[in-house]
Design a protein around this motif. Structure first.
Motif, PDB file in Angstrom:
ATOM      1  N   PHE A 225      -6.567 102.895  84.328  1.00 30.95           N
ATOM      2  CA  PHE A 225      -5.164 102.795  84.729  1.00 30.95           C
ATOM      3  C   PHE A 225      -4.276 102.456  83.527  1.00 30.95           C
TER       4      PHE A 225
ATOM      5  N   VAL B 191       1.930  99.533  92.969  1.00 31.01           N
ATOM      6  CA  VAL B 191       0.537  99.567  92.507  1.00 31.01           C
ATOM      7  C   VAL B 191      -0.285  98.642  93.397  1.00 31.01           C
TER       8      VAL B 191
ATOM      9  N   VAL C 172      -5.699 101.200  92.339  1.00 32.96           N
ATOM     10  CA  VAL C 172      -6.705 100.848  91.327  1.00 32.96           C
ATOM     11  C   VAL C 172      -7.815 100.120  92.064  1.00 32.96           C
TER      12      VAL C 172
ATOM     13  N   ALA D  53       0.088 103.940  92.860  1.00 28.73           N
ATOM     14  CA  ALA D  53      -1.211 103.934  92.180  1.00 28.73           C
ATOM     15  C   ALA D  53      -2.148 103.015  92.960  1.00 28.73           C
TER      16      ALA D  53
ATOM     17  N   PHE E 174      -7.242 105.344  90.557  1.00 26.90           N
ATOM     18  CA  PHE E 174      -7.966 104.978  89.336  1.00 26.90           C
ATOM     19  C   PHE E 174      -9.134 104.096  89.741  1.00 26.90           C
TER      20      PHE E 174
ATOM     21  N   TYR F 100      -1.017 104.227  80.258  1.00 30.21           N
ATOM     22  CA  TYR F 100      -0.037 103.779  81.246  1.00 30.21           C
ATOM     23  C   TYR F 100       1.371 104.244  80.928  1.00 30.21           C
TER      24      TYR F 100
ATOM     25  N   MET G  71      -3.742  97.026  93.431  1.00 32.92           N
ATOM     26  CA  MET G  71      -4.805  96.779  92.474  1.00 32.92           C
ATOM     27  C   MET G  71      -5.834  95.821  93.045  1.00 32.92           C
TER      28      MET G  71
END
Length: 62
Positions: free
Chosen positions: A43, A54, A7, A5, A37, A47, A56
């Motif tokens: 996000f 991730v 972010v 992911a 995201f 979840y 972020m």
């Protein structure tokens, strides 16, 4: 397959990260599934603990 992911709220930074990941995939012969995201709220909204990694952004706009 590694699920990742990203972010991040800045499109330029998203593009850079995706380019790095694509290059790594090709060089190391691994498969990534990448989800992007544009806010931490999105996000976390629904979840599910499906991501192995991730990335972020530390400082994001509200």
């Amino acid at each position: 397959m590694i699920r990742i992911a990203i972010v991040e709220d800045e499109q330029e930074q998203i593009n850079i990260m995706q380019e790095f990941l694509t290059r790594y995939e090709q060089e190391k012969n691994v498969d990534f599934e990448v989800a992007v995201f544009d806010s931490g709220v999105k996000f976390l909204a629904d979840y599910q603990p499906i991501y192995d990694l991730v990335f972020m952004d530390i400082q994001m706009r509200i």
